[in-house]
Design a protein around this motif. Structure first.
Motif, PDB file in Angstrom:
ATOM      1  N   THR A  57       0.915  -1.246   0.103  1.00  0.00           N
ATOM      2  CA  THR A  57      -0.005   0.052   0.100  1.00  0.00           C
ATOM      3  C   THR A  57       0.796   1.257   0.073  1.00  0.00           C
ATOM      4  OG1 THR A  57      -0.260   0.025   2.547  1.00  0.00           O
ATOM      5  CG2 THR A  57      -2.055  -1.113   1.415  1.00  0.00           C
ATOM      6  N   LEU A  58       0.128   2.435  -0.410  1.00  0.00           N
ATOM      7  CA  LEU A  58       0.856   3.622  -0.282  1.00  0.00           C
ATOM      8  C   LEU A  58      -0.174   4.425   0.202  1.00  0.00           C
ATOM      9  CD1 LEU A  58       3.252   5.315  -1.260  1.00  0.00           C
ATOM     10  CD2 LEU A  58       1.971   5.751  -3.397  1.00  0.00           C
ATOM     11  N   PRO A  59      -0.344   4.487   1.626  1.00  0.00           N
ATOM     12  CA  PRO A  59      -1.216   5.311   2.395  1.00  0.00           C
ATOM     13  C   PRO A  59      -1.080   6.914   2.396  1.00  0.00           C
ATOM     14  CG  PRO A  59      -0.080   4.133   3.915  1.00  0.00           C
ATOM     15  CD  PRO A  59       0.786   3.834   2.672  1.00  0.00           C
ATOM     16  N   TRP A  60      -2.057   7.522   2.406  1.00  0.00           N
ATOM     17  CA  TRP A  60      -1.797   9.050   2.906  1.00  0.00           C
ATOM     18  C   TRP A  60      -0.777   9.760   2.079  1.00  0.00           C
ATOM     19  CZ3 TRP A  60      -5.958  11.195   5.029  1.00  0.00           C
ATOM     20  CH2 TRP A  60      -6.741  10.477   5.938  1.00  0.00           C
ATOM     21  N   SER A  61      -0.774   9.373   0.644  1.00  0.00           N
ATOM     22  CA  SER A  61       0.249  10.176  -0.225  1.00  0.00           C
ATOM     23  C   SER A  61      -0.272  11.308  -0.912  1.00  0.00           C
ATOM     24  CB  SER A  61       0.775   8.828  -0.946  1.00  0.00           C
ATOM     25  OG  SER A  61       1.420   9.507  -2.096  1.00  0.00           O
ATOM     26  N   THR A  62       0.824  11.981  -1.297  1.00  0.00           N
ATOM     27  CA  THR A  62       0.485  13.163  -2.593  1.00  0.00           C
ATOM     28  C   THR A  62       0.775  12.688  -3.743  1.00  0.00           C
ATOM     29  OG1 THR A  62       2.453  14.112  -2.098  1.00  0.00           O
ATOM     30  CG2 THR A  62       0.539  15.040  -0.634  1.00  0.00           C
ATOM     31  N   ASN A  63       1.299  11.401  -3.717  1.00  0.00           N
ATOM     32  CA  ASN A  63       1.567  10.917  -5.197  1.00  0.00           C
ATOM     33  C   ASN A  63       0.229  10.418  -5.902  1.00  0.00           C
ATOM     34  OD1 ASN A  63       2.781   9.771  -7.307  1.00  0.00           O
ATOM     35  ND2 ASN A  63       4.071   8.510  -6.192  1.00  0.00           N
ATOM     36  N   GLN A  64       0.040  11.085  -6.983  1.00  0.00           N
ATOM     37  CA  GLN A  64      -1.242  10.537  -8.080  1.00  0.00           C
ATOM     38  C   GLN A  64      -0.829   9.807  -8.889  1.00  0.00           C
ATOM     39  OE1 GLN A  64      -3.867  13.673  -8.903  1.00  0.00           O
ATOM     40  NE2 GLN A  64      -2.971  15.210  -7.581  1.00  0.00           N
ATOM     41  N   ALA A  65       0.611   9.630  -9.192  1.00  0.00           N
ATOM     42  CA  ALA A  65       1.079   8.726 -10.386  1.00  0.00           C
ATOM     43  C   ALA A  65       2.209   7.684  -9.909  1.00  0.00           C
ATOM     44  CB  ALA A  65       1.540   9.737 -11.577  1.00  0.00           C
ATOM     45  N   PRO A  66       1.704   6.807  -9.045  1.00  0.00           N
ATOM     46  CA  PRO A  66       2.937   6.009  -8.428  1.00  0.00           C
ATOM     47  C   PRO A  66       3.319   4.788  -9.835  1.00  0.00           C
ATOM     48  CG  PRO A  66       0.754   5.407  -7.717  1.00  0.00           C
ATOM     49  CD  PRO A  66       0.456   6.543  -8.570  1.00  0.00           C
ATOM     50  N   THR A  67       4.455   4.498  -9.487  1.00  0.00           N
ATOM     51  CA  THR A  67       4.706   3.197 -10.330  1.00  0.00           C
ATOM     52  C   THR A  67       4.915   1.924  -9.333  1.00  0.00           C
ATOM     53  OG1 THR A  67       6.016   4.270 -12.014  1.00  0.00           O
ATOM     54  CG2 THR A  67       6.805   2.068 -11.450  1.00  0.00           C
ATOM     55  N   HIS A  68       4.532   0.800  -9.518  1.00  0.00           N
ATOM     56  CA  HIS A  68       4.526  -0.330  -8.757  1.00  0.00           C
ATOM     57  C   HIS A  68       5.000  -1.439  -9.421  1.00  0.00           C
ATOM     58  CE1 HIS A  68       3.683  -2.842  -5.120  1.00  0.00           C
ATOM     59  NE2 HIS A  68       3.019  -3.665  -5.998  1.00  0.00           N
ATOM     60  N   PHE A  69       5.932  -2.331  -8.928  1.00  0.00           N
ATOM     61  CA  PHE A  69       6.244  -3.745  -9.311  1.00  0.00           C
ATOM     62  C   PHE A  69       5.766  -4.803  -8.833  1.00  0.00           C
ATOM     63  CE2 PHE A  69       9.094  -7.261  -8.983  1.00  0.00           C
ATOM     64  CZ  PHE A  69       9.330  -7.774 -10.262  1.00  0.00           C
ATOM     65  N   TYR A  70       5.138  -5.823  -9.537  1.00  0.00           N
ATOM     66  CA  TYR A  70       4.318  -6.858  -9.017  1.00  0.00           C
ATOM     67  C   TYR A  70       5.485  -8.077  -9.078  1.00  0.00           C
ATOM     68  CZ  TYR A  70       0.053  -4.378  -9.071  1.00  0.00           C
ATOM     69  OH  TYR A  70      -1.020  -3.489  -8.765  1.00  0.00           O
ATOM     70  N   ALA A  71       5.697  -8.978  -8.139  1.00  0.00           N
ATOM     71  CA  ALA A  71       6.303  -9.954  -8.114  1.00  0.00           C
ATOM     72  C   ALA A  71       5.892 -11.365  -8.661  1.00  0.00           C
ATOM     73  CB  ALA A  71       7.021 -10.181  -6.552  1.00  0.00           C
ATOM     74  N   GLY A  72       4.526 -11.496  -8.694  1.00  0.00           N
ATOM     75  CA  GLY A  72       4.025 -12.768  -9.222  1.00  0.00           C
ATOM     76  C   GLY A  72       2.718 -12.610  -9.453  1.00  0.00           C
ATOM     77  N   GLY A  73       2.186 -13.658 -10.079  1.00  0.00           N
ATOM     78  CA  GLY A  73       0.510 -13.483 -10.322  1.00  0.00           C
ATOM     79  C   GLY A  73       0.292 -12.735 -11.890  1.00  0.00           C
ATOM     80  N   HIS A  74      -0.946 -12.586 -12.060  1.00  0.00           N
ATOM     81  CA  HIS A  74      -1.036 -12.178 -13.336  1.00  0.00           C
ATOM     82  C   HIS A  74      -2.202 -10.940 -13.113  1.00  0.00           C
ATOM     83  CE1 HIS A  74       0.786 -15.282 -15.262  1.00  0.00           C
ATOM     84  NE2 HIS A  74       0.568 -15.949 -14.635  1.00  0.00           N
ATOM     85  N   THR A  75      -3.164 -10.873 -12.039  1.00  0.00           N
ATOM     86  CA  THR A  75      -4.124  -9.621 -11.860  1.00  0.00           C
ATOM     87  C   THR A  75      -4.065  -9.289 -10.549  1.00  0.00           C
ATOM     88  OG1 THR A  75      -5.744 -11.216 -11.236  1.00  0.00           O
ATOM     89  CG2 THR A  75      -5.588 -10.530 -13.630  1.00  0.00           C
ATOM     90  N   ALA A  76      -4.383  -8.067 -10.383  1.00  0.00           N
ATOM     91  CA  ALA A  76      -4.582  -7.679  -8.916  1.00  0.00           C
ATOM     92  C   ALA A  76      -5.802  -6.561  -8.938  1.00  0.00           C
ATOM     93  CB  ALA A  76      -3.290  -6.946  -8.365  1.00  0.00           C
ATOM     94  N   ASN A  77      -6.509  -6.532  -7.827  1.00  0.00           N
ATOM     95  CA  ASN A  77      -7.404  -5.541  -7.580  1.00  0.00           C
ATOM     96  C   ASN A  77      -6.898  -4.331  -6.906  1.00  0.00           C
ATOM     97  OD1 ASN A  77      -9.580  -7.202  -8.597  1.00  0.00           O
ATOM     98  ND2 ASN A  77      -9.954  -8.156  -6.629  1.00  0.00           N
ATOM     99  N   VAL A  78      -6.742  -3.374  -7.774  1.00  0.00           N
ATOM    100  CA  VAL A  78      -5.894  -2.122  -7.328  1.00  0.00           C
ATOM    101  C   VAL A  78      -7.254  -1.081  -6.749  1.00  0.00           C
ATOM    102  CG1 VAL A  78      -4.485  -0.154  -8.143  1.00  0.00           C
ATOM    103  CG2 VAL A  78      -4.066  -2.492  -8.904  1.00  0.00           C
ATOM    104  N   THR A  79      -6.886  -0.411  -5.617  1.00  0.00           N
ATOM    105  CA  THR A  79      -7.894   0.407  -5.132  1.00  0.00           C
ATOM    106  C   THR A  79      -7.215   1.852  -4.882  1.00  0.00           C
ATOM    107  OG1 THR A  79      -8.977  -1.114  -4.021  1.00  0.00           O
ATOM    108  CG2 THR A  79      -9.345   0.778  -3.256  1.00  0.00           C
ATOM    109  N   LEU A  80      -7.851   2.870  -5.421  1.00  0.00           N
ATOM    110  CA  LEU A  80      -7.451   4.115  -5.237  1.00  0.00           C
ATOM    111  C   LEU A  80      -8.433   4.828  -4.289  1.00  0.00           C
ATOM    112  CD1 LEU A  80      -5.910   6.940  -5.389  1.00  0.00           C
ATOM    113  CD2 LEU A  80      -7.310   7.263  -7.509  1.00  0.00           C
TER     114      LEU A  80
END
Length: 125
Positions: A68-91
């Motif tokens: 998670t990236l909680p309470w951030s001012t970053n509106q455009a983050p980059t994230h690396f996924y280590a495994g799997g194929h899908t994720a439920n991403v919540t903003l």
């Protein structure tokens, strides 16, 4: 004289603050994602086109893999996924003023290794 001046400045600041808060425009949360133009397993997220209204205060990201990236001012983050194929991403957008927080969750496909091809870019919602 000092007390009157301080009280006058404080009252003026309160009036300006209250009028600014009531004039805020709130936008519903949404974001774009792009998992193609980055290295395998890395996705760019961008909420600047739909959540940058004056009412947005902080942004909390849940990337769906326990990170998670909680309470951030970053509106455009980059994230690396280590495994799997899908994720439920919540903003979740935490608004300035009386408006309640709002969130948007979408299933983001970040790898097309097994199974039918899925979109690696998109907009939520």
């Amino acid at each position: 004289m000092k007390k009157v001046l301080i009280l006058t400045i404080a009252a003026f600041a309160l009036v300006v603050f209250a009028s600014t808060a009531s004039a805020q425009t709130y936008r519903s949360p949404c974001y774009d994602w792009d998992c193609i133009s980055t290295p395998s397993g890395t996705c760019d997220f961008d909420s600047t086109s739909c959540s940058s209204g004056g009412g947005a205060w902080f942004f909390s990201w849940d990337f769906g893999d326990g990170t998670t990236l909680p309470w951030s001012t970053n509106q455009a983050p980059t994230h690396f996924y280590a495994g799997g194929h899908t994720a439920n991403v919540t903003l979740t957008i935490h608004y300035f003023g009386p408006k309640a927080d709002e969130s948007a969750t979408c299933s983001v496909q970040y790898r097309n290794i097994i199974g039918p091809p899925g979109p690696l870019t998109g907009r939520c919602p």
